[in-house]
Write a protein that holds these residues in place. Structure first.
Motif, PDB file in Angstrom:
ATOM      1  N   PHE A   1       3.672   0.332   2.852  1.00 31.57           N
ATOM      2  CA  PHE A   1       3.874  -0.724   1.538  1.00 31.57           C
ATOM      3  C   PHE A   1       3.194  -0.111   0.463  1.00 31.57           C
ATOM      4  O   PHE A   1       3.637   0.210  -0.890  1.00 31.57           O
ATOM      5  CB  PHE A   1       3.147  -2.050   1.635  1.00 31.57           C
ATOM      6  CG  PHE A   1       3.327  -2.899   0.610  1.00 31.57           C
ATOM      7  CD1 PHE A   1       4.603  -3.832   0.278  1.00 31.57           C
ATOM      8  CD2 PHE A   1       2.164  -3.405  -0.209  1.00 31.57           C
ATOM      9  CE1 PHE A   1       4.632  -4.353  -0.818  1.00 31.57           C
ATOM     10  CE2 PHE A   1       2.135  -4.023  -1.122  1.00 31.57           C
ATOM     11  CZ  PHE A   1       3.564  -4.570  -1.539  1.00 31.57           C
ATOM     12  N   THR A   2       1.882   0.463   0.646  1.00 30.88           N
ATOM     13  CA  THR A   2       1.291   1.006  -0.637  1.00 30.88           C
ATOM     14  C   THR A   2       1.773   2.190  -0.921  1.00 30.88           C
ATOM     15  O   THR A   2       1.891   2.355  -2.402  1.00 30.88           O
ATOM     16  CB  THR A   2      -0.371   1.413  -0.031  1.00 30.88           C
ATOM     17  OG1 THR A   2      -0.888   0.321   0.081  1.00 30.88           O
ATOM     18  CG2 THR A   2      -1.135   2.079  -1.390  1.00 30.88           C
TER      19      THR A   2
ATOM     20  N   GLN B   1       4.868   3.127  -0.826  1.00 30.13           N
ATOM     21  CA  GLN B   1       6.304   2.585  -1.601  1.00 30.13           C
ATOM     22  C   GLN B   1       5.997   2.273  -3.027  1.00 30.13           C
ATOM     23  O   GLN B   1       6.646   2.396  -3.819  1.00 30.13           O
ATOM     24  CB  GLN B   1       6.746   1.482  -0.802  1.00 30.13           C
ATOM     25  CG  GLN B   1       7.699   1.709   0.253  1.00 30.13           C
ATOM     26  CD  GLN B   1       8.256   0.712   1.337  1.00 30.13           C
ATOM     27  OE1 GLN B   1       7.991  -0.397   0.942  1.00 30.13           O
ATOM     28  NE2 GLN B   1       9.394   1.024   1.907  1.00 30.13           N
ATOM     29  N   MET B   2       5.064   1.454  -3.162  1.00 29.62           N
ATOM     30  CA  MET B   2       4.460   1.187  -4.527  1.00 29.62           C
ATOM     31  C   MET B   2       4.264   2.136  -5.411  1.00 29.62           C
ATOM     32  O   MET B   2       4.313   2.376  -6.495  1.00 29.62           O
ATOM     33  CB  MET B   2       3.092   0.119  -4.318  1.00 29.62           C
ATOM     34  CG  MET B   2       3.383  -1.199  -3.855  1.00 29.62           C
ATOM     35  SD  MET B   2       4.543  -2.154  -4.743  1.00 29.62           S
ATOM     36  CE  MET B   2       3.607  -2.606  -6.138  1.00 29.62           C
ATOM     37  N   VAL B   3       3.461   3.226  -4.792  1.00 23.19           N
ATOM     38  CA  VAL B   3       3.039   4.437  -5.636  1.00 23.19           C
ATOM     39  C   VAL B   3       4.220   5.196  -5.895  1.00 23.19           C
ATOM     40  O   VAL B   3       4.165   5.594  -7.338  1.00 23.19           O
ATOM     41  CB  VAL B   3       2.179   5.299  -4.840  1.00 23.19           C
ATOM     42  CG1 VAL B   3       1.788   6.481  -5.516  1.00 23.19           C
ATOM     43  CG2 VAL B   3       0.741   4.497  -4.447  1.00 23.19           C
TER      44      VAL B   3
ATOM     45  N   TYR C   1       7.908   4.095  -6.091  1.00 24.95           N
ATOM     46  CA  TYR C   1       8.787   3.537  -6.597  1.00 24.95           C
ATOM     47  C   TYR C   1       8.760   2.483  -7.710  1.00 24.95           C
ATOM     48  O   TYR C   1       9.409   2.398  -8.695  1.00 24.95           O
ATOM     49  CB  TYR C   1       9.632   2.535  -5.502  1.00 24.95           C
ATOM     50  CG  TYR C   1      10.052   3.729  -4.367  1.00 24.95           C
ATOM     51  CD1 TYR C   1      11.153   4.402  -4.590  1.00 24.95           C
ATOM     52  CD2 TYR C   1       9.635   3.513  -3.204  1.00 24.95           C
ATOM     53  CE1 TYR C   1      11.890   5.527  -3.695  1.00 24.95           C
ATOM     54  CE2 TYR C   1      10.053   4.356  -2.090  1.00 24.95           C
ATOM     55  CZ  TYR C   1      11.116   5.419  -2.444  1.00 24.95           C
ATOM     56  OH  TYR C   1      11.656   6.198  -1.348  1.00 24.95           O
ATOM     57  N   PHE C   2       7.395   2.383  -7.748  1.00 27.09           N
ATOM     58  CA  PHE C   2       6.872   1.363  -9.039  1.00 27.09           C
ATOM     59  C   PHE C   2       6.538   1.947 -10.180  1.00 27.09           C
ATOM     60  O   PHE C   2       7.165   1.852 -11.187  1.00 27.09           O
ATOM     61  CB  PHE C   2       5.816   0.338  -8.640  1.00 27.09           C
ATOM     62  CG  PHE C   2       5.595  -0.728  -9.445  1.00 27.09           C
ATOM     63  CD1 PHE C   2       6.538  -1.697  -9.837  1.00 27.09           C
ATOM     64  CD2 PHE C   2       4.340  -0.795 -10.264  1.00 27.09           C
ATOM     65  CE1 PHE C   2       6.058  -2.669 -11.158  1.00 27.09           C
ATOM     66  CE2 PHE C   2       3.930  -1.611 -11.166  1.00 27.09           C
ATOM     67  CZ  PHE C   2       4.851  -2.520 -11.541  1.00 27.09           C
TER      68      PHE C   2
END
Length: 227
Positions: free
Chosen positions: A174-175, A177-179, A181-182
């Motif tokens: 999850f982390t 993915q945040m790095v 794609y966000f």
């Protein structure tokens, strides 16, 4: 020591279910204690001894045991993973670590686009995702007999040792993915320019070591626990 009858075992299970224990490890510890204790007495003394056990293993006492074990389980997984990671930097494994570094940096030097770098960096996450699925399946198989025996427990039963391993797998995915794609930090190389391949390689190496260490923790714990 006498074998307990099916009716007595069912009676024990029903008594233990009223305590609403969610940790499979504590549930089996309490259950095994009840069984081993009651096997030492005759059928005539079964209810009397069951009552005495109930005075010790109260709802509150069982949940104190569960809370302490959950805390110890998280600490145990952290210590085990850290000890595994440290082994990668010991002399006995320097060739292993050097091999990982050489392969990753070679691949990063051969990439010609950000997309290829992204694929390289995502590969450890793919391994982690596959491992997470396999981990849950293995845990499900080990917990299935316990869940079947305590079908009316009222709350979900899980392994206290499996939970921190699962969390480390899930939150890492999850982390990352945040790095990626966000913030969209990699767009047009505005932030990193020519050092992007080196940064991507370092990130991949760190994640490979993290994933391999977590898999080794799973392997170690699976020999003696419900994971």
């Amino acid at each position: 020591m006498r074998p307990l009858t099916d009716i007595e075992i069912e009676r024990i299970q029903k008594v233990i279910m009223t305590k609403e224990i969610s940790s499979a490890e504590i549930l089996m510890e309490v259950y095994d204690h009840y069984i081993s204790h009651l096997q030492e007495f005759s059928e005539e003394k079964f209810e009397e001894q069951l009552f005495e056990l109930e005075q010790k293993f109260t709802y509150a006492y069982c949940h104190v045991l569960q809370a302490k074990f959950n805390k110890q389980a998280k600490q145990d997984i952290s210590k085990t993973q850290w000890s595994v990671i440290r082994k990668y930097f010991c002399f006995s494994r320097w060739l292993y670590l050097a091999g990982i570094l050489a392969v990753v940096f070679f691949i990063s030097s051969q990439t010609s686009s950000d997309r290829e770098l992204g694929i390289m960096m995502f590969s450890p996450m793919l391994l982690l995702l596959i491992s997470l699925i396999a981990f849950h399946f293995q845990s499900f198989k080990k917990l299935r007999p316990i869940k079947k025996a305590f079908k009316g427990n009222g709350i979900p039963i899980h392994s206290s040792l499996a939970l921190p391993i699962s969390e480390r797998m899930y939150f890492t995915i999850f982390t990352v993915q945040m790095v990626f794609y966000f913030p969209k930090l990699w767009e047009d190389n505005l932030l990193f320019g020519n050092i992007l391949p080196a940064l991507a390689a370092m990130f991949t190496v760190v994640m490979v070591i993290y994933v391999l260490s977590l898999l080794e923790v799973w392997k170690i714990k699976s020999k003696t626990t419900l994971v």
